[in-house]
Scaffold this active site. Structure first.
Site, PDB file in Angstrom:
ATOM      1  N   GLU A 109       0.820  -1.208   0.000  1.00 40.52           N
ATOM      2  CA  GLU A 109       0.000   0.000   0.000  1.00 40.52           C
ATOM      3  C   GLU A 109       0.858   1.265   0.000  1.00 40.52           C
ATOM      4  OE1 GLU A 109      -2.936   0.016  -0.781  1.00 40.52           O
ATOM      5  OE2 GLU A 109      -3.700  -1.971  -0.291  1.00 40.52           O
ATOM      6  N   TYR A 123      -6.658   6.412   3.598  1.00 37.07           N
ATOM      7  CA  TYR A 123      -6.739   5.289   2.661  1.00 37.07           C
ATOM      8  C   TYR A 123      -5.954   4.082   3.183  1.00 37.07           C
ATOM      9  CZ  TYR A 123      -5.618   2.037  -0.896  1.00 37.07           C
ATOM     10  OH  TYR A 123      -5.437   0.855  -1.543  1.00 37.07           O
ATOM     11  N   ASP A 162     -10.133   5.041  -2.476  1.00 36.31           N
ATOM     12  CA  ASP A 162      -8.987   5.585  -3.201  1.00 36.31           C
ATOM     13  C   ASP A 162      -9.499   6.382  -4.402  1.00 36.31           C
ATOM     14  OD1 ASP A 162      -9.836   3.701  -5.010  1.00 36.31           O
ATOM     15  OD2 ASP A 162      -7.806   3.102  -5.569  1.00 36.31           O
ATOM     16  N   CYS A 194     -17.373   1.470 -20.850  1.00 41.29           N
ATOM     17  CA  CYS A 194     -18.731   1.287 -20.331  1.00 41.29           C
ATOM     18  C   CYS A 194     -19.417   0.063 -20.927  1.00 41.29           C
ATOM     19  CB  CYS A 194     -19.557   2.542 -20.590  1.00 41.29           C
ATOM     20  SG  CYS A 194     -18.823   4.037 -19.875  1.00 41.29           S
ATOM     21  N   CYS A 253     -25.935   3.109 -13.702  1.00 44.15           N
ATOM     22  CA  CYS A 253     -24.976   4.210 -13.594  1.00 44.15           C
ATOM     23  C   CYS A 253     -25.655   5.541 -13.897  1.00 44.15           C
ATOM     24  CB  CYS A 253     -23.815   3.989 -14.572  1.00 44.15           C
ATOM     25  SG  CYS A 253     -22.631   5.366 -14.606  1.00 44.15           S
TER      26      CYS A 253
END
Length: 288
Positions: free
Chosen positions: A35, A118, A136, A197, A206
């Site tokens: 991370e 985060y 994030d 998409c 969406c």
DNA sequence: GATACGTGGAT
DNA sequence: TATCCAAGTAT
């Protein structure tokens, strides 16, 4: 708000990339190191550095036993070298305050150097299976589009955590998957530049798509030019010091050919202020 | 909340 | 070639 969790879980099960931190046996320290490296740095660049780092320092105590200079050297050209320094400090703090065990508590994680909203939650969730929102830049973009109907997210906010909380299912394990799936979707499908998409598992719910993909006014500020910047000078100094022997270099030899000597001095001063460089008696070296 | 902080691949 | 962008944090 549409239910996003079920399609995200199904999609992640079929499409999650094989990444080192998703292998069984990847421990809390391993997650923590990954991370740190992933902060603002693409996955493809991180993977080889991560493996080398963990091979050298399999535990926080082993890293803490070496001087910070070695962490900065091992960090090499990953970028944002303060992260190497902070990761070393975090390792010392873990050794001294937590008996060498990466803490599982979000507040304890937040108290470690270099760990923010985060990373603290990413470790608590992905290493320890806790139920928290992990947000994030990928997740923020997914939420902005799917829920707000905006092409790009606004500036980061603590409220992002609350928004993600509303998306998470009740179970810890499912919540962790949804956190990972939202990040993954933003990384490989709902991307910043050219979203795919046509293959998105939540396209049917969406808000951005339903609104006809309105173009959010570009509120992002232009990234400062790197060429000729102080940042470039800092990077060049650090590169010289990484390549130098541990006793360092004479201050007059640092960036000897640099076109702007004022900028060189400014960069050196800022590196000292950050603790990335130490200077004494006309000699400059990485922190011991 | 705004700003500084690296580096290299993609477009 | 120039610009964009990448699993953020500290100040």
């Amino acid at each position: 708000m549409p239910a996003l969790a079920p399609p995200l879980i199904a999609w992640y099960g079929e499409n999650a990339r094989d990444l080192p931190w998703r292998e069984p046996g990847f421990g809390a320290w391993d997650v923590l190191v990954s991370e740190f490296m992933l902060q603002q740095t693409p996955v493809a660049r991180v993977i080889p550095h991560l493996e080398a780092w963990l091979a050298r320092w399999p535990t926080p105590a082993e890293l803490a036993a070496d001087p910070p200079a070695e962490a900065v050297r091992q960090w090499a050209n990953l970028g944002y070298p303060r992260r190497a320094l902070w990761l070393h400090r975090a390792a010392v703090e873990i050794r001294d305050r937590h008996a060498g065990v990466v803490p599982a508590d979000v507040d304890a994680l937040l108290a470690l150097t270099g760990i923010g909203d985060y990373t603290a939650r990413a470790v608590a969730v992905f290493a320890y299976g806790q139920r928290h929102p992990v947000v994030d830049t990928n997740t923020r973009r997914v939420l902005a589009r799917a829920i707000d109907g905006q092409a790009q997210p606004g500036p980061p906010s603590r409220r992002d955590l609350d928004r993600m909380s509303e998306v998470l299912p009740p179970g810890r394990s499912d919540a962790a998957i949804v956190n990972a799936a939202a990040m993954e979707l933003g990384a490989v499908v709902c991307t910043a530049r050219t979203p795919r998409c046509a293959v998105c598992p939540i396209a049917d719910r969406c808000a951005w798509r339903a609104a006809g993909y309105p173009d959010t006014g570009d509120t992002r500020r232009k990234q400062a030019k790197y060429e000729g910047s102080d940042r470039q000078a800092r990077g060049a100094i650090l590169r010289e010091l990484r390549d130098a022997a541990s006793h360092g270099l004479p201050v007059d030899g640092i960036l000897a050919g640099w076109p702007d000597s004022r900028q060189r001095d400014r960069a050196l001063d800022s590196l000292v202020a950050d603790g990335l460089v130490e200077a004494a008696d006309g000699v400059v070296h990485l922190p011991r």
